[in-house]
Design an enzyme around this catalytic site. Structure first.
Site, PDB file in Angstrom:
ATOM      1  N   ASP A  25      24.001  46.593 -31.504  1.00 21.18           N
ATOM      2  CA  ASP A  25      23.036  47.287 -31.499  1.00 21.18           C
ATOM      3  C   ASP A  25      22.292  47.059 -32.850  1.00 21.18           C
ATOM      4  O   ASP A  25      22.292  47.308 -33.888  1.00 21.18           O
ATOM      5  CB  ASP A  25      23.477  48.794 -31.827  1.00 21.18           C
ATOM      6  CG  ASP A  25      22.462  50.066 -31.690  1.00 21.18           C
ATOM      7  OD1 ASP A  25      21.536  49.665 -32.176  1.00 21.18           O
ATOM      8  OD2 ASP A  25      22.662  50.811 -30.870  1.00 21.18           O
TER       9      ASP A  25
ATOM     10  N   ARG B 133      16.983  54.580 -25.740  1.00 17.17           N
ATOM     11  CA  ARG B 133      17.667  54.544 -24.509  1.00 17.17           C
ATOM     12  C   ARG B 133      18.617  55.827 -24.594  1.00 17.17           C
ATOM     13  O   ARG B 133      19.576  55.577 -25.061  1.00 17.17           O
ATOM     14  CB  ARG B 133      18.191  53.282 -24.587  1.00 17.17           C
ATOM     15  CG  ARG B 133      18.369  52.614 -23.083  1.00 17.17           C
ATOM     16  CD  ARG B 133      18.802  51.225 -23.159  1.00 17.17           C
ATOM     17  NE  ARG B 133      20.044  50.927 -23.755  1.00 17.17           N
ATOM     18  CZ  ARG B 133      20.945  50.067 -23.371  1.00 17.17           C
ATOM     19  NH1 ARG B 133      20.141  49.055 -22.859  1.00 17.17           N
ATOM     20  NH2 ARG B 133      22.122  49.875 -24.244  1.00 17.17           N
TER      21      ARG B 133
ATOM     22  N   THR C 222      21.849  57.916 -19.271  1.00 16.50           N
ATOM     23  CA  THR C 222      21.309  57.403 -17.999  1.00 16.50           C
ATOM     24  C   THR C 222      20.571  55.985 -18.033  1.00 16.50           C
ATOM     25  O   THR C 222      20.272  55.323 -17.156  1.00 16.50           O
ATOM     26  CB  THR C 222      19.958  58.353 -17.776  1.00 16.50           C
ATOM     27  OG1 THR C 222      19.101  58.244 -18.900  1.00 16.50           O
ATOM     28  CG2 THR C 222      20.243  59.656 -17.706  1.00 16.50           C
TER      29      THR C 222
HETATM   30  C1  PRP Z   1      17.347  49.271 -28.457  1.00 19.22           C
HETATM   31  C2  PRP Z   1      16.466  48.044 -28.349  1.00 19.22           C
HETATM   32  C3  PRP Z   1      15.323  47.932 -27.286  1.00 19.22           C
HETATM   33  C4  PRP Z   1      16.194  48.876 -26.346  1.00 19.22           C
HETATM   34  C5  PRP Z   1      16.695  47.795 -25.196  1.00 19.22           C
HETATM   35  O1  PRP Z   1      16.854  50.509 -28.816  1.00 19.22           O
HETATM   36  O2  PRP Z   1      15.939  48.086 -29.535  1.00 19.22           O
HETATM   37  O3  PRP Z   1      14.320  49.236 -27.694  1.00 19.22           O
HETATM   38  O4  PRP Z   1      17.543  49.243 -26.855  1.00 19.22           O
HETATM   39  O5  PRP Z   1      17.441  48.036 -24.078  1.00 19.22           O
HETATM   40  P1  PRP Z   1      16.642  48.246 -22.711  1.00 19.22           P
HETATM   41  O6  PRP Z   1      16.244  46.807 -22.603  1.00 19.22           O
HETATM   42  O7  PRP Z   1      17.999  48.400 -21.914  1.00 19.22           O
HETATM   43  O8  PRP Z   1      15.785  49.365 -22.477  1.00 19.22           O
HETATM   44  P2  PRP Z   1      17.628  51.810 -28.912  1.00 19.22           P
HETATM   45  O9  PRP Z   1      17.371  52.486 -27.488  1.00 19.22           O
HETATM   46  O10 PRP Z   1      19.174  51.564 -29.381  1.00 19.22           O
HETATM   47  O11 PRP Z   1      16.898  52.706 -29.957  1.00 19.22           O
HETATM   48  P3  PRP Z   1      16.690  52.211 -31.517  1.00 19.22           P
HETATM   49  O12 PRP Z   1      15.949  51.149 -31.823  1.00 19.22           O
HETATM   50  O13 PRP Z   1      16.090  53.657 -32.060  1.00 19.22           O
HETATM   51  O14 PRP Z   1      18.302  52.028 -31.932  1.00 19.22           O
HETATM   52  N1  URA Z   2      19.996  47.540 -27.593  1.00 18.44           N
HETATM   53  C1  URA Z   2      20.468  46.995 -28.443  1.00 18.44           C
HETATM   54  O1  URA Z   2      20.472  47.382 -29.497  1.00 18.44           O
HETATM   55  N2  URA Z   2      21.506  45.942 -28.359  1.00 18.44           N
HETATM   56  C2  URA Z   2      21.868  45.545 -27.045  1.00 18.44           C
HETATM   57  O2  URA Z   2      22.634  44.725 -26.695  1.00 18.44           O
HETATM   58  C3  URA Z   2      21.139  46.068 -25.669  1.00 18.44           C
HETATM   59  C4  URA Z   2      20.317  47.195 -26.174  1.00 18.44           C
END
Ligand code: PRP
Ligand code: URA
Length: 209
Positions: A200, A104, A108
């Site tokens: 996170d 993400r 943005t």
């Molecule tokens: C986190 C999580 C989801 C996303 C959720 O991943 O594991 O994939 O955010 O957010 P959203 O519903 O607003 O899209 P992240 O982008 O932090 O990546 P990562 O798993 O590599 O840490």
């Molecule tokens: N991604 C995460 O890992 N945690 C949140 O709360 C939202 C997005």
């Protein structure tokens, strides 16, 4: 319209509380994600079709149920979804695993794709997309769309914690996809983190913060 299932089994809720605690370290956090994924897999697969076969017990011949050749695919959204795969494979060892890489963008908040590798017969599989967090729904929606574009026909989404906003977003964009979550939290904060949430998920799984 998508069905939304909230799995509020006491074991799941207990483990989720341990995961939410900021003092839970990566090792325990990883184990808890795996355990909750196993418990949720039990429920997600509840309506898989069965067929009767004939077998012989030590006493007699009988008819008994087995899964009816249904092929399952687990699709973790990288990175954090990886933490749920092993727990699901414990219960469904014949499942194939596809991967969708998304992150993400912190500015943005939109998902950016960097990887996609799925089983070749994806159109014939019951696919379960897994990600611990459903926040805005952007990542899940994008992952579901990627796998639909590659022929997937039957998709479920399984997340640990969801925000109401994320559930609504997936229901709107993919009304054919049933959603399984362990908890629906209050709201998203200004950085689109789930409140109260667990922080996170990827960083807590892999110790990157
Ligand atoms: C986190 C999580 C989801 C996303 C959720 O991943 O594991 O994939 O955010 O957010 P959203 O519903 O607003 O899209 P992240 O982008 O932090 O990546 P990562 O798993 O590599 O840490
Ligand atoms: N991604 C995460 O890992 N945690 C949140 O709360 C939202 C997005």
């Amino acid at each position: 319209m998508s069905n939304v299932f909230v799995m509020n089994h006491p074991l799941i809720q207990h483990k989720l509380t341990l995961m939410r605690n900021k003092n839970t370290g990566s090792k325990d956090f990883r184990e808890l994600v795996k355990e909750v994924a196993t418990l949720m897999a039990y429920e997600v697969t509840r309506n898989l079709p069965l067929e009767e076969i004939e077998i012989e017990t030590p006493l007699c011949k009988t008819k008994a149920n087995v899964l009816s050749g249904e092929k399952i695919g687990i699709v973790p959204i990288l990175r954090a979804g990886l933490g749920m795969v092993e727990g699901m494979l414990d219960l469904i060892p014949t499942a194939r695993v596809g991967h969708v890489g998304l992150y993400r963008d912190p500015e943005t908040l939109k998902p950016v794709e960097y990887y996609c590798k799925l089983p070749p017969d994806v159109q014939d599989r019951e696919l379960i997309v897994v990600d611990p967090m459903l926040a805005t729904g952007g990542s899940s929606n994008a992952a579901i769309q990627f796998i639909k574009d590659r022929g997937a026909q039957s998709i479920r989404l399984m997340c640990l914690i969801a925000a109401p906003e994320g559930i609504e977003a997936v229901k709107k964009e993919h009304p054919d996809v049933d959603i399984y979550v362990a908890a629906v939290d209050s709201h998203l904060d200004d950085h689109a983190y789930i409140v109260p949430g667990l922080g996170d998920a990827g960083d807590r799984l892999f110790g990157t913060k």
